[in-house]
Design a protein around this motif. Structure first.
Motif, PDB file in Angstrom:
ATOM      1  N   ALA A  81      49.821   8.926  10.769  1.00  0.00           N
ATOM      2  CA  ALA A  81      50.614   7.772  11.206  1.00  0.00           C
ATOM      3  C   ALA A  81      50.360   7.432  12.663  1.00  0.00           C
ATOM      4  CB  ALA A  81      52.096   8.051  10.982  1.00  0.00           C
ATOM      5  N   LEU A  82      50.150   8.440  13.507  1.00  0.00           N
ATOM      6  CA  LEU A  82      49.976   8.202  14.941  1.00  0.00           C
ATOM      7  C   LEU A  82      48.638   7.566  15.272  1.00  0.00           C
ATOM      8  CD1 LEU A  82      51.515  11.532  16.284  1.00  0.00           C
ATOM      9  CD2 LEU A  82      52.544   9.256  16.351  1.00  0.00           C
ATOM     10  N   VAL A  83      47.585   7.932  14.547  1.00  0.00           N
ATOM     11  CA  VAL A  83      46.271   7.337  14.781  1.00  0.00           C
ATOM     12  C   VAL A  83      46.325   5.831  14.555  1.00  0.00           C
ATOM     13  CG1 VAL A  83      43.921   7.153  13.871  1.00  0.00           C
ATOM     14  CG2 VAL A  83      44.920   9.390  14.293  1.00  0.00           C
ATOM     15  N   ASP A  84      47.012   5.419  13.516  1.00  0.00           N
ATOM     16  CA  ASP A  84      47.128   4.002  13.173  1.00  0.00           C
ATOM     17  C   ASP A  84      48.575   3.544  13.343  1.00  0.00           C
ATOM     18  OD1 ASP A  84      44.387   3.779  12.349  1.00  0.00           O
ATOM     19  OD2 ASP A  84      44.927   4.779  10.496  1.00  0.00           O
ATOM     20  N   GLY A  85      48.984   3.358  14.596  1.00  0.00           N
ATOM     21  CA  GLY A  85      50.323   2.831  14.806  1.00  0.00           C
ATOM     22  C   GLY A  85      51.062   3.410  15.983  1.00  0.00           C
ATOM     23  N   GLY A  86      50.774   4.651  16.379  1.00  0.00           N
ATOM     24  CA  GLY A  86      51.498   5.265  17.478  1.00  0.00           C
ATOM     25  C   GLY A  86      52.943   5.553  17.105  1.00  0.00           C
ATOM     26  N   THR A  87      53.777   5.794  18.117  1.00  0.00           N
ATOM     27  CA  THR A  87      55.173   6.135  17.844  1.00  0.00           C
ATOM     28  C   THR A  87      55.932   4.977  17.210  1.00  0.00           C
ATOM     29  OG1 THR A  87      55.754   5.527  20.121  1.00  0.00           O
ATOM     30  CG2 THR A  87      55.302   7.851  19.678  1.00  0.00           C
ATOM     31  N   ILE A 251      46.635  -4.591  15.152  1.00  0.00           N
ATOM     32  CA  ILE A 251      47.707  -3.605  15.063  1.00  0.00           C
ATOM     33  C   ILE A 251      48.360  -3.655  13.685  1.00  0.00           C
ATOM     34  CG2 ILE A 251      50.041  -3.060  15.864  1.00  0.00           C
ATOM     35  CD1 ILE A 251      47.941  -1.997  17.705  1.00  0.00           C
ATOM     36  N   GLY A 252      48.497  -4.882  13.150  1.00  0.00           N
ATOM     37  CA  GLY A 252      49.100  -5.032  11.822  1.00  0.00           C
ATOM     38  C   GLY A 252      48.328  -4.271  10.760  1.00  0.00           C
ATOM     39  N   SER A 253      47.000  -4.367  10.806  1.00  0.00           N
ATOM     40  CA  SER A 253      46.158  -3.656   9.836  1.00  0.00           C
ATOM     41  C   SER A 253      46.318  -2.150   9.991  1.00  0.00           C
ATOM     42  CB  SER A 253      44.687  -4.042  10.039  1.00  0.00           C
ATOM     43  OG  SER A 253      44.500  -5.425   9.860  1.00  0.00           O
ATOM     44  N   ALA A 254      46.367  -1.706  11.247  1.00  0.00           N
ATOM     45  CA  ALA A 254      46.512  -0.278  11.506  1.00  0.00           C
ATOM     46  C   ALA A 254      47.831   0.251  10.963  1.00  0.00           C
ATOM     47  CB  ALA A 254      46.423  -0.013  13.011  1.00  0.00           C
ATOM     48  N   VAL A 255      48.917  -0.502  11.180  1.00  0.00           N
ATOM     49  CA  VAL A 255      50.237  -0.060  10.730  1.00  0.00           C
ATOM     50  C   VAL A 255      50.311  -0.014   9.206  1.00  0.00           C
ATOM     51  CG1 VAL A 255      52.688  -0.690  10.667  1.00  0.00           C
ATOM     52  CG2 VAL A 255      51.424  -0.815  12.816  1.00  0.00           C
ATOM     53  N   ILE A 256      49.652  -0.966   8.545  1.00  0.00           N
ATOM     54  CA  ILE A 256      49.628  -0.956   7.077  1.00  0.00           C
ATOM     55  C   ILE A 256      48.982   0.325   6.557  1.00  0.00           C
ATOM     56  CG2 ILE A 256      48.555  -2.043   5.057  1.00  0.00           C
ATOM     57  CD1 ILE A 256      49.021  -4.743   6.409  1.00  0.00           C
ATOM     58  N   ILE A 257      47.890   0.739   7.193  1.00  0.00           N
ATOM     59  CA  ILE A 257      47.226   1.983   6.802  1.00  0.00           C
ATOM     60  C   ILE A 257      48.108   3.187   7.116  1.00  0.00           C
ATOM     61  CG2 ILE A 257      45.214   3.456   7.160  1.00  0.00           C
ATOM     62  CD1 ILE A 257      44.588   0.867   5.689  1.00  0.00           C
ATOM     63  N   ALA A 258      48.820   3.109   8.255  1.00  0.00           N
ATOM     64  CA  ALA A 258      49.621   4.247   8.716  1.00  0.00           C
ATOM     65  C   ALA A 258      50.743   4.598   7.765  1.00  0.00           C
ATOM     66  CB  ALA A 258      50.197   3.938  10.096  1.00  0.00           C
ATOM     67  N   GLN A 259      51.208   3.631   6.961  1.00  0.00           N
ATOM     68  CA  GLN A 259      52.350   3.912   6.103  1.00  0.00           C
ATOM     69  C   GLN A 259      52.025   4.915   5.007  1.00  0.00           C
ATOM     70  OE1 GLN A 259      53.716   0.738   3.439  1.00  0.00           O
ATOM     71  NE2 GLN A 259      51.778  -0.309   3.849  1.00  0.00           N
ATOM     72  N   LEU A 260      50.743   5.203   4.785  1.00  0.00           N
ATOM     73  CA  LEU A 260      50.382   6.200   3.777  1.00  0.00           C
ATOM     74  C   LEU A 260      50.951   7.572   4.126  1.00  0.00           C
ATOM     75  CD1 LEU A 260      46.686   5.245   2.917  1.00  0.00           C
ATOM     76  CD2 LEU A 260      48.752   4.798   1.591  1.00  0.00           C
ATOM     77  N   ALA A 261      51.083   7.839   5.439  1.00  0.00           N
ATOM     78  CA  ALA A 261      51.682   9.109   5.850  1.00  0.00           C
ATOM     79  C   ALA A 261      53.124   9.198   5.395  1.00  0.00           C
ATOM     80  CB  ALA A 261      51.596   9.252   7.375  1.00  0.00           C
ATOM     81  N   THR A 262      53.850   8.088   5.531  1.00  0.00           N
ATOM     82  CA  THR A 262      55.242   8.052   5.091  1.00  0.00           C
ATOM     83  C   THR A 262      55.337   8.161   3.577  1.00  0.00           C
ATOM     84  OG1 THR A 262      55.809   6.648   6.968  1.00  0.00           O
ATOM     85  CG2 THR A 262      57.368   6.708   5.137  1.00  0.00           C
ATOM     86  N   VAL A 263      54.473   7.438   2.894  1.00  0.00           N
ATOM     87  CA  VAL A 263      54.478   7.474   1.431  1.00  0.00           C
ATOM     88  C   VAL A 263      54.211   8.892   0.934  1.00  0.00           C
ATOM     89  CG1 VAL A 263      53.293   6.677  -0.648  1.00  0.00           C
ATOM     90  CG2 VAL A 263      53.839   5.060   1.173  1.00  0.00           C
ATOM     91  N   PHE A 264      53.272   9.589   1.600  1.00  0.00           N
ATOM     92  CA  PHE A 264      52.983  10.966   1.211  1.00  0.00           C
ATOM     93  C   PHE A 264      54.219  11.848   1.353  1.00  0.00           C
ATOM     94  CE2 PHE A 264      51.813  15.265   2.716  1.00  0.00           C
ATOM     95  CZ  PHE A 264      51.283  15.751   1.538  1.00  0.00           C
TER      96      PHE A 264
END
Length: 531
Positions: A81-87, A251-264
């Motif tokens: 999540a941090l790589v694609d989105g930060g805090t 940033i929008g694209s990065a955050v969309i990818i980052a949500q996979l961490a949350t989904v996991f």
């Protein structure tokens, strides 16, 4: 007179003993066969009661909550999540994904109340899909769900192994983590899980109740010192500063990818874990959906607090992402406490809880194998559906195969630096396939105004909009699960190979259906009694 009183006393004593014996027999009967609702459901589903119903609400809540392990998994997968989105990306994707994913869980709970069976998704597809598509779709989803569970067992064991390696690196800078080391640790974790699921199976329900307590106490033992120690970020930085370390176009694209961490962290298998254990739960048609909703609320709240605490204490993002331990949360713990000993204790609490997660995952994965084999969905089904009594009835061969496959999955990915990400992607894709098809089938049935089985837990008038949103969200996450974490420097090594593994398994299941499945597999719908 005295003699008459004596006889009367003896009669009362005999009646009391008979009542006690009767109550004890009723209790034993309930433990094995469950309530009258359980008997009614098993009769309707056309299934024989083969397992003892040892699990009740609290023990099952412990089972699913520790299996979901949201706050532990959020820390473990924070790097993604941090790589694609930060805090900011981490916080907002968690909030959005937790709300969206709750519609999937509610939809699954609805079906679990209608048909509380170990088969789960493939059974629901068989019962709710259009008649012409029932057998094929159910067969494919049976394979997909089995794949997802085996990946889940592999992912949790792999997490334990690599986190332990990171902890060794923290305490011994001369240690060089080797992939074969993690494979050996993974095998040890699977062995522990196997022992709990065989020789410890009789006490598994009681153990899960204790684990629920540890899950909650462990949360406070980690979050409180994290909050109390070390410097903190400003609220502005936590909630508004995004980061695009993956090299995406925006940033929008990065955050969309980052949500996979949350989904996991949420997928932790809770949406269907309770369903796959339904035939071992007392009053399953009521207890299972309640447990599914309760676990997502409990874990969602703890995960929310953990994410906020973690983001406030993440004062050096670059140092966390480049940590020699391989896990940003270990670096954050060390930065906050300033103590290797304190960090070690906090991390070991998480490792212990992730091992209990693996125990629950192995139990559920073996039940999925058993159920699909019971309906002749697997090669050599007579082997995998065998039930053996070791204290209580367990699918022993299903447990063995669910210990072996995760090792193979780890070996498939062992040559890639993105091995963990590939396993996660495969897990998410496989599970969301089963969610999508099963929820889509019941949504279609509702839109056509076709009759549905009686349910003791229902969404009422919100069922159609919730199902519809869950289907759209499932399609979206399914597609996203095949994306790599980083676009920058993409190579054969860093590619997300879960799409290839998923395609091979799906292709194999289709071939198996046309070669033998369409002749042997009828689907559980043929056993359902319409009365």
């Amino acid at each position: 007179m005295a003699e008459a009183e004596l006889k009367s006393s003896e009669v009362k004593e005999m009646n009391t003993k008979e009542l006690s014996i009767s109550s004890q027999e009723d209790g034993e009967q309930a433990a094995h066969h469950g309530t009258s609702y359980d008997a009614r459901d098993m009769h309707r589903l056309g299934k024989k009661q083969q397992f003892q119903r040892n699990f009740k609400y609290l023990s099952m809540l412990g089972f699913t909550s520790t299996l979901m392990a949201t706050w532990e998994a959020m820390l473990a997968s924070a790097g993604l999540a941090l790589v694609d989105g930060g805090t900011a990306g981490f916080f907002w994707t968690y909030l959005g994904s937790s709300i969206a994913f709750s519609t999937v869980i509610a939809s699954m709970a609805d079906m679990a109340s209608m048909a509380p069976t170990t088969g789960g998704q493939y059974h629901w597809v068989s019962e709710f899909a259009p008649r012409s598509k029932q057998r094929f779709l159910s067969y494919i989803i049976g394979w997909t769900s089995a794949l997802g569970w085996q990946c889940g067992v592999a992912a949790s064991a792999y997490l334990v192994a690599t986190i332990l390696q990171g902890l060794i690196v923290l305490n011994n800078e001369t240690y060089t983590a080797q992939r074969w080391h993690s494979t050996l640790i993974m095998m040890a974790v699977l062995l522990i899980s196997g022992l709990f699921n065989t020789f410890g199976a009789k006490k598994l329900a009681m153990i899960e109740g204790v684990i629920l307590f540890l899950h909650i106490i462990g949360f406070f033992a980690v979050v409180i010192p994290l909050w109390a120690c070390g410097p903190s970020n400003s609220s502005k930085r936590v909630f508004t500063e995004f980061y695009n370390g993956g090299g995406w176009s925006s940033i929008g694209s990065a955050v969309i990818i980052a949500q996979l961490a949350t989904v996991f962290s949420f997928i932790g298998k809770s949406p269907d874990a309770a369903a796959h254990m339904a035939e071992e739960v007392q009053d399953a048609s009521k207890t299972v959906p309640r447990v599914m909703i309760s676990s997502v609320v409990l874990n969602g709240v703890m995960g929310f607090i953990t994410v906020i605490a973690f983001c406030y204490k993440l004062v050096d993002l670059d140092a966390a992402l480049s940590s020699s331990t391989g896990y940003p949360f270990i670096e954050v713990f060390h930065g906050a406490t300033g103590s290797k000993a304190g960090t070690t204790v906090m991390v070991l609490i998480i490792v212990l809880l992730l091992i209990t997660t693996n125990i629950s995952m192995l139990a559920t994965a073996s039940r999925q194998i058993f159920a699909f084999a019971r309906d002749d969905g697997l090669p050599f089904s007579h082997v995998w559906q065998k039930v053996v009594k070791i204290g209580v009835e367990i699918p022993l061969n299903g447990i063995f195969v669910s210990m072996a496959i995760p090792v193979i999955l780890a070996l498939i990915n062992i040559g890639s630096t993105a091995a963990f990400n590939s396993i996660v992607g495969l897990l998410i894709a496989a599970e969301f396939t089963s969610y999508l098809v099963s929820i889509g089938c019941i949504l279609l049935k509702r839109l056509r105004n076709e009759p549905l089985p009686e349910s003791r837990w229902s969404m009422g008038k919100f069922a159609i909009p919730v199902n519809l949103f869950a289907v759209v969200y499932s399609i979206f996450i399914f597609i996203m699960s095949f994306f790599p974490v980083s676009r920058a420097g993409l190579s054969l090594v860093s590619m997300n190979w879960s799409s290839l593994v998923y395609s091979v398994i799906m292709g194999f299941s289709v071939v198996m259906y046309f070669v033998s499945g369409r002749y042997k597999y009828k689907g559980p719908v043929v056993n359902i009694r319409r009365d």
